[in-house]
Design a protein around this motif. Structure first.
Motif, PDB file in Angstrom:
ATOM      1  N   ALA A  63      48.757  38.340  33.211  1.00  0.00           N
ATOM      2  CA  ALA A  63      48.296  38.387  34.834  1.00  0.00           C
ATOM      3  C   ALA A  63      48.852  39.623  35.395  1.00  0.00           C
ATOM      4  CB  ALA A  63      48.679  37.265  35.637  1.00  0.00           C
ATOM      5  N   MET A  64      50.119  39.910  35.231  1.00  0.00           N
ATOM      6  CA  MET A  64      50.555  41.189  35.787  1.00  0.00           C
ATOM      7  C   MET A  64      49.950  42.334  35.141  1.00  0.00           C
ATOM      8  SD  MET A  64      54.615  40.570  35.914  1.00  0.00           S
ATOM      9  CE  MET A  64      55.260  41.975  36.872  1.00  0.00           C
ATOM     10  N   LEU A  65      49.746  42.382  33.946  1.00  0.00           N
ATOM     11  CA  LEU A  65      48.997  43.586  33.190  1.00  0.00           C
ATOM     12  C   LEU A  65      47.741  43.750  34.001  1.00  0.00           C
ATOM     13  CD1 LEU A  65      49.425  43.711  29.414  1.00  0.00           C
ATOM     14  CD2 LEU A  65      50.312  45.213  31.111  1.00  0.00           C
ATOM     15  N   ALA A  66      46.872  42.477  33.932  1.00  0.00           N
ATOM     16  CA  ALA A  66      45.475  42.668  34.542  1.00  0.00           C
ATOM     17  C   ALA A  66      45.643  43.148  36.130  1.00  0.00           C
ATOM     18  CB  ALA A  66      45.051  41.178  34.782  1.00  0.00           C
ATOM     19  N   THR A  67      46.881  42.672  36.942  1.00  0.00           N
ATOM     20  CA  THR A  67      46.941  43.064  38.223  1.00  0.00           C
ATOM     21  C   THR A  67      46.931  44.870  38.273  1.00  0.00           C
ATOM     22  OG1 THR A  67      47.696  41.196  38.913  1.00  0.00           O
ATOM     23  CG2 THR A  67      47.857  42.792  40.393  1.00  0.00           C
ATOM     24  N   ALA A  68      47.694  45.246  37.163  1.00  0.00           N
ATOM     25  CA  ALA A  68      47.984  46.708  37.333  1.00  0.00           C
ATOM     26  C   ALA A  68      46.948  47.328  37.003  1.00  0.00           C
ATOM     27  CB  ALA A  68      49.293  46.900  36.182  1.00  0.00           C
ATOM     28  N   ILE A  69      46.017  46.680  35.895  1.00  0.00           N
ATOM     29  CA  ILE A  69      45.082  47.660  35.659  1.00  0.00           C
ATOM     30  C   ILE A  69      43.760  47.990  36.885  1.00  0.00           C
ATOM     31  CG2 ILE A  69      43.041  47.857  34.097  1.00  0.00           C
ATOM     32  CD1 ILE A  69      45.011  46.395  32.173  1.00  0.00           C
ATOM     33  N   ASN A  70      43.487  46.584  37.304  1.00  0.00           N
ATOM     34  CA  ASN A  70      42.526  46.710  38.535  1.00  0.00           C
ATOM     35  C   ASN A  70      42.853  45.523  39.256  1.00  0.00           C
ATOM     36  OD1 ASN A  70      40.488  46.358  40.209  1.00  0.00           O
ATOM     37  ND2 ASN A  70      39.047  47.512  38.815  1.00  0.00           N
ATOM     38  N   ARG A  71      43.624  45.748  40.521  1.00  0.00           N
ATOM     39  CA  ARG A  71      43.843  44.521  41.385  1.00  0.00           C
ATOM     40  C   ARG A  71      42.636  43.697  41.913  1.00  0.00           C
ATOM     41  NH1 ARG A  71      48.655  44.987  45.483  1.00  0.00           N
ATOM     42  NH2 ARG A  71      48.555  42.633  46.492  1.00  0.00           N
ATOM     43  N   VAL A  95      38.746  37.366  39.138  1.00  0.00           N
ATOM     44  CA  VAL A  95      39.013  36.164  38.143  1.00  0.00           C
ATOM     45  C   VAL A  95      40.056  35.033  38.465  1.00  0.00           C
ATOM     46  CG1 VAL A  95      38.337  37.889  36.220  1.00  0.00           C
ATOM     47  CG2 VAL A  95      40.778  37.561  36.662  1.00  0.00           C
ATOM     48  N   GLY A  96      40.687  35.182  39.467  1.00  0.00           N
ATOM     49  CA  GLY A  96      41.441  34.022  39.651  1.00  0.00           C
ATOM     50  C   GLY A  96      42.817  34.132  39.869  1.00  0.00           C
ATOM     51  N   ILE A  97      43.485  35.578  39.626  1.00  0.00           N
ATOM     52  CA  ILE A  97      44.816  35.728  39.468  1.00  0.00           C
ATOM     53  C   ILE A  97      45.314  35.907  41.100  1.00  0.00           C
ATOM     54  CG2 ILE A  97      46.512  37.327  38.818  1.00  0.00           C
ATOM     55  CD1 ILE A  97      44.713  38.240  36.632  1.00  0.00           C
ATOM     56  N   ASP A  98      46.653  35.127  41.063  1.00  0.00           N
ATOM     57  CA  ASP A  98      47.072  35.247  42.388  1.00  0.00           C
ATOM     58  C   ASP A  98      47.942  36.440  42.475  1.00  0.00           C
ATOM     59  OD1 ASP A  98      48.661  35.117  44.730  1.00  0.00           O
ATOM     60  OD2 ASP A  98      49.471  33.037  44.518  1.00  0.00           O
ATOM     61  N   THR A  99      47.477  37.682  43.119  1.00  0.00           N
ATOM     62  CA  THR A  99      48.034  38.936  43.204  1.00  0.00           C
ATOM     63  C   THR A  99      49.300  38.998  43.893  1.00  0.00           C
ATOM     64  OG1 THR A  99      46.440  39.684  44.459  1.00  0.00           O
ATOM     65  CG2 THR A  99      46.113  40.186  42.173  1.00  0.00           C
ATOM     66  N   ASP A 100      49.432  38.393  44.682  1.00  0.00           N
ATOM     67  CA  ASP A 100      50.556  38.132  45.792  1.00  0.00           C
ATOM     68  C   ASP A 100      51.712  37.454  44.856  1.00  0.00           C
ATOM     69  OD1 ASP A 100      49.665  39.235  48.005  1.00  0.00           O
ATOM     70  OD2 ASP A 100      48.783  37.277  48.763  1.00  0.00           O
ATOM     71  N   ARG A 101      51.301  36.541  44.096  1.00  0.00           N
ATOM     72  CA  ARG A 101      52.486  35.992  43.556  1.00  0.00           C
ATOM     73  C   ARG A 101      52.897  36.920  42.205  1.00  0.00           C
ATOM     74  NH1 ARG A 101      52.075  32.798  39.010  1.00  0.00           N
ATOM     75  NH2 ARG A 101      53.885  31.557  38.394  1.00  0.00           N
ATOM     76  N   VAL A 102      52.042  37.619  41.880  1.00  0.00           N
ATOM     77  CA  VAL A 102      52.156  38.808  40.682  1.00  0.00           C
ATOM     78  C   VAL A 102      53.248  39.684  41.215  1.00  0.00           C
ATOM     79  CG1 VAL A 102      51.536  40.790  39.405  1.00  0.00           C
ATOM     80  CG2 VAL A 102      50.326  38.339  39.296  1.00  0.00           C
ATOM     81  N   LEU A 103      52.995  40.094  42.558  1.00  0.00           N
ATOM     82  CA  LEU A 103      53.826  41.176  43.259  1.00  0.00           C
ATOM     83  C   LEU A 103      55.266  40.427  43.565  1.00  0.00           C
ATOM     84  CD1 LEU A 103      53.311  43.723  44.283  1.00  0.00           C
ATOM     85  CD2 LEU A 103      52.879  42.754  46.552  1.00  0.00           C
ATOM     86  N   ARG A 104      55.359  39.245  44.006  1.00  0.00           N
ATOM     87  CA  ARG A 104      56.582  38.762  43.883  1.00  0.00           C
ATOM     88  C   ARG A 104      57.496  38.670  42.855  1.00  0.00           C
ATOM     89  NH1 ARG A 104      54.394  35.501  47.758  1.00  0.00           N
ATOM     90  NH2 ARG A 104      53.645  33.747  46.355  1.00  0.00           N
ATOM     91  N   VAL A 105      56.850  38.248  41.610  1.00  0.00           N
ATOM     92  CA  VAL A 105      57.420  38.077  40.444  1.00  0.00           C
ATOM     93  C   VAL A 105      57.954  39.487  39.959  1.00  0.00           C
ATOM     94  CG1 VAL A 105      57.117  37.594  37.876  1.00  0.00           C
ATOM     95  CG2 VAL A 105      56.103  36.249  39.622  1.00  0.00           C
ATOM     96  N   SER A 106      56.867  40.659  40.173  1.00  0.00           N
ATOM     97  CA  SER A 106      57.374  41.974  39.738  1.00  0.00           C
ATOM     98  C   SER A 106      58.703  42.455  40.532  1.00  0.00           C
ATOM     99  CB  SER A 106      56.170  42.751  39.995  1.00  0.00           C
ATOM    100  OG  SER A 106      55.991  42.926  41.423  1.00  0.00           O
TER     101      SER A 106
END
Lengths: 382, 291
Positions: free
Chosen positions: B167-175, B181-192
């Protein structure tokens, strides 16, 4: 007739009373410009605290010549330009009786023209020799210099037959000025450099420089000129590389913090420090013991923090003037200046001060003690 | 001569490994948000300072390390939640400035709380140097190198094999696509943020026995880590590692063979060269202008 006499006496008494009252409320003004914030804050902060503490203490004890003291202080924020403007204000507006301060050499030198022109006794707290060389009529500085530190270390090396050394100085003003002064007095002690390296004050590793030093031909000792954590790190690196040479530090590390940080690597290391930094370990008969113990007690009781040599310098410079005013019995600037110049065998936290018309610093090589770490504590080196 | 060469290499690799860990932290957050997190150096500092503080309280070293890393991760999450999220995602430059602000706050807070002094931790496995070919290698350096290697392997596994990593990789490639596709990008940001804070803290703890720590070590370590990340190519994990080691090695050789006075200039001169001749770094993505 009797009536007239009575009136006359009454008048005189009254006049005297008024005069005395006027004197009593006229405070002696102590001016100071210190770097309490900014890059030199670790110097200026204990200096100001020391001045505030002793002005208050003297006032509680009845003041000086029966007059209270008033501290007029400006913070130059470690900026020499501001120091110049503040010095002007102290002289023109506040009309101070003497000035203590100029934390850094830069600040001091920017204040010098103003005090020289106005003729106000000026005690600088800065480190470099230029402050008192050449001698300036109104400028004094009862604190040690880097040249004295360099000479003290080189003297000891000469005593021990060390002639080839490596100099490792930090890249700060302190280290670089120390390097220049060391180079200028090397020949006097018959010592030559076989390596001349530097390290950053925030460096995390000095092993490359030390590897070079280790391989320098004929090397007999390492002289580290630095301040703060850098020298402690260098000391660790020296022992990690298994270098078994005598290590000398200048007057920037003589505190318990150094031993705490460097750990076992500090064992056997020599460093310069004023007696103040080894207050607990001074012998009972030591001439500096009373003044040092008193200062440490007053400072730690008042501010709940450890002493530094900079606060000690503020103490010395302030009391040299206080004693000069006491001896002169007046705050007349010319007379006070003369008395400051006559200061002799005056024991302060930094050593014995002997001023003269040609020496406005008054310290010799022995103001700094050569210490050695033995079993995890600083003791005087034998 | 060989001994000297080895000694410089050991020194450079050890210091370089810490730059690499810092650079990895930059990379993680840059990938998730395109923000350069200038508070990364403070995470390094917080790790070291907290470990020192906890050991001082009598906490056994292993627990102190775990706790310090956990607290740093929490600080990372809080930073994202309180400082990054409210700004929104529009303006990257504004976010970068926010991270500088956060770094000042963190540095100031630690200064007030734990003081201005320098601190050391005991080495994890003694202070006796290992002599290899006449050069001394500190056991702690092995710890730093081994842990860095382990972290790289773990991160590779995380990104390749776990859903969160992908999910992080996907966010990195194209937010935007990731959100579609349903990835919680805010959560990804927090995890990063949590991950990079934890990484930084771990690095900070590992190097404390070698380099000491104080409230302001983060400035230089952060800058050098940033330089390493740029040299390696912003956004590339491999690049961060290679960049870090490269910066460390060149620094050590510069101090040893040229002059120690120029050492700190090395990473920044290196940045200039890279930006002139290889604008996307050694391993950075090859960008193509869309016309």
């Amino acid at each position: 007739m009797r009536g007239v006499f009575k009136t006359l006496v009454g008048g005189i008494v009254l006049a005297a009373g008024i005069a005395q009252a006027a004197l009593a409320v006229e405070p002696i003004k102590v001016g100071s410009v210190l770097s309490v914030t900014g890059a030199a804050a670790y110097l200026g902060d204990p200096e100001l605290k020391t001045l505030q503490m002793y002005v208050k203490k003297l006032n509680a004890e009845g003041g000086l010549l029966g007059r209270p003291l008033e501290l007029v202080h400006y913070d130059d924020g470690s900026d020499a330009n501001k120091a110049n403007a503040f010095a002007k204000r102290l002289v023109d507006d506040d009309k101070v009786d003497f000035i203590v301060g100029g934390t850094t050499t830069g600040s001091t030198m920017s204040m010098v023209p103003i005090v020289e022109k106005a003729g106000v006794p000026f005690m600088s707290l800065a480190g470099a020799v230029v402050v008192v060389e050449p001698v300036k009529k109104w400028v004094f500085k009862a604190s040690t210099t880097d040249r004295i530190a360099a000479e003290r270390v080189l003297y000891d090396m000469k005593q021990r037959g060390i002639t080839k050394i490596a100099l490792l100085s930090d890249t700060s003003g302190f280290g670089q000025s120390g390097r220049t002064q060391t180079l200028s007095v090397l020949a006097k002690y018959g010592v030559s450099l076989v390596a001349d390296e530097t390290f950053g004050t925030k460096d995390t590793d000095a092993t490359p420089q030390l590897t070079k030093i280790r391989n320098a031909p004929g090397i007999q000792a390492i002289f580290v000129f630095g301040f703060g954590q850098g020298p402690a790190l260098v000391t660790k690196n020296i022992r990690q590389l298994g270098i078994d040479l005598p290590v000398y530090h200048a007057h920037g590390v003589g505190s318990d913090e150094f031993i705490r940080i460097a750990g076992p690597a500090a064992e056997g290391v020599k460093a310069l420090a004023p007696a103040l930094m080894i207050a607990d370990h001074l012998a009972d008969g030591d001439p500096q013991k009373p003044v040092v113990s008193a200062y440490v007690k007053t400072y730690t009781d008042t501010w709940k923090e450890g002493v530094s040599m900079f606060g000690g310098q503020a103490h010395d410079n302030f009391f040299i003037v206080v004693d000069a005013i006491r001896r002169a019995g007046t705050t007349d600037k010319a007379k006070v200046r003369e008395e400051i110049e006559k200061t002799s065998k005056w024991i302060g936290t930094g050593g014995e001060v002997n001023m003269s018309a040609t020496d406005h610093m008054g310290f010799d090589l022995w103001g700094l003690r050569l210490l050695e770490v033995k079993n995890g504590v600083w003791v005087e080196a034998k | 001569m060989l001994a000297q060469l080895l000694q410089f290499s050991f020194s450079g690799l050890t210091v370089g490994a810490t730059y690499a860990l810092a650079a990895l932290g930059f990379t993680l957050i840059y990938n998730a948000s395109h923000v350069i997190n200038f508070a990364q150096g403070e995470f390094i500092m917080i790790g070291g300072m907290l470990a020192v503080f906890l050991v001082g309280l009598g906490v056994p070293l292993p627990f102190a390390i775990v706790l310090a890393v956990a607290v740093a991760a929490l600080v990372g999450v809080l930073m994202e939640k309180l400082a990054i999220e409210p700004v929104g995602r529009g303006d990257t430059l504004a976010l970068v400035i926010v991270t500088i602000g956060v770094s000042l706050v963190l540095r100031g807070a630690v200064q007030v709380w734990l003081g201005k002094g320098s601190h050391a931790l005991p080495s994890f496995s003694g202070d006796a140097p290992i002599l290899i070919g006449g050069a001394a290698l500190m056991p702690q350096s092995l710890w730093v190198l081994a842990t860095s290697a382990a972290v790289v392997v773990a991160l590779a596994w995380f990104f390749e094999r776990t859903l969160a990593g992908k999910a992080m990789l996907a966010t990195a490639i194209n937010r935007t696509a990731a959100e579609l596709v349903g990835i919680d990008t805010d959560r990804v940001l927090r995890v990063s943020f949590a991950l990079s804070a934890a990484l930084g803290a771990l690095g900070g703890i590992l190097i404390t026995p070698i380099t000491l720590t104080s409230f302001d070590v983060g400035i230089m370590l952060g800058l050098k880590g940033f330089a390493a990340a740029v040299v390696g190519g912003l956004g590339s994990g491999l690049g961060a590692i290679v960049g870090g080691l490269l910066v460390g090695l060149i620094e050590a050789f510069c101090a040893g063979w040229l002059s120690s006075s120029y050492k700190d200039a090395v990473p920044f001169v290196l940045i200039l060269f890279i930006l002139f001749f290889l604008p996307s770094g050694l391993f950075g993505p090859k960008t193509t202008e869309r016309v």
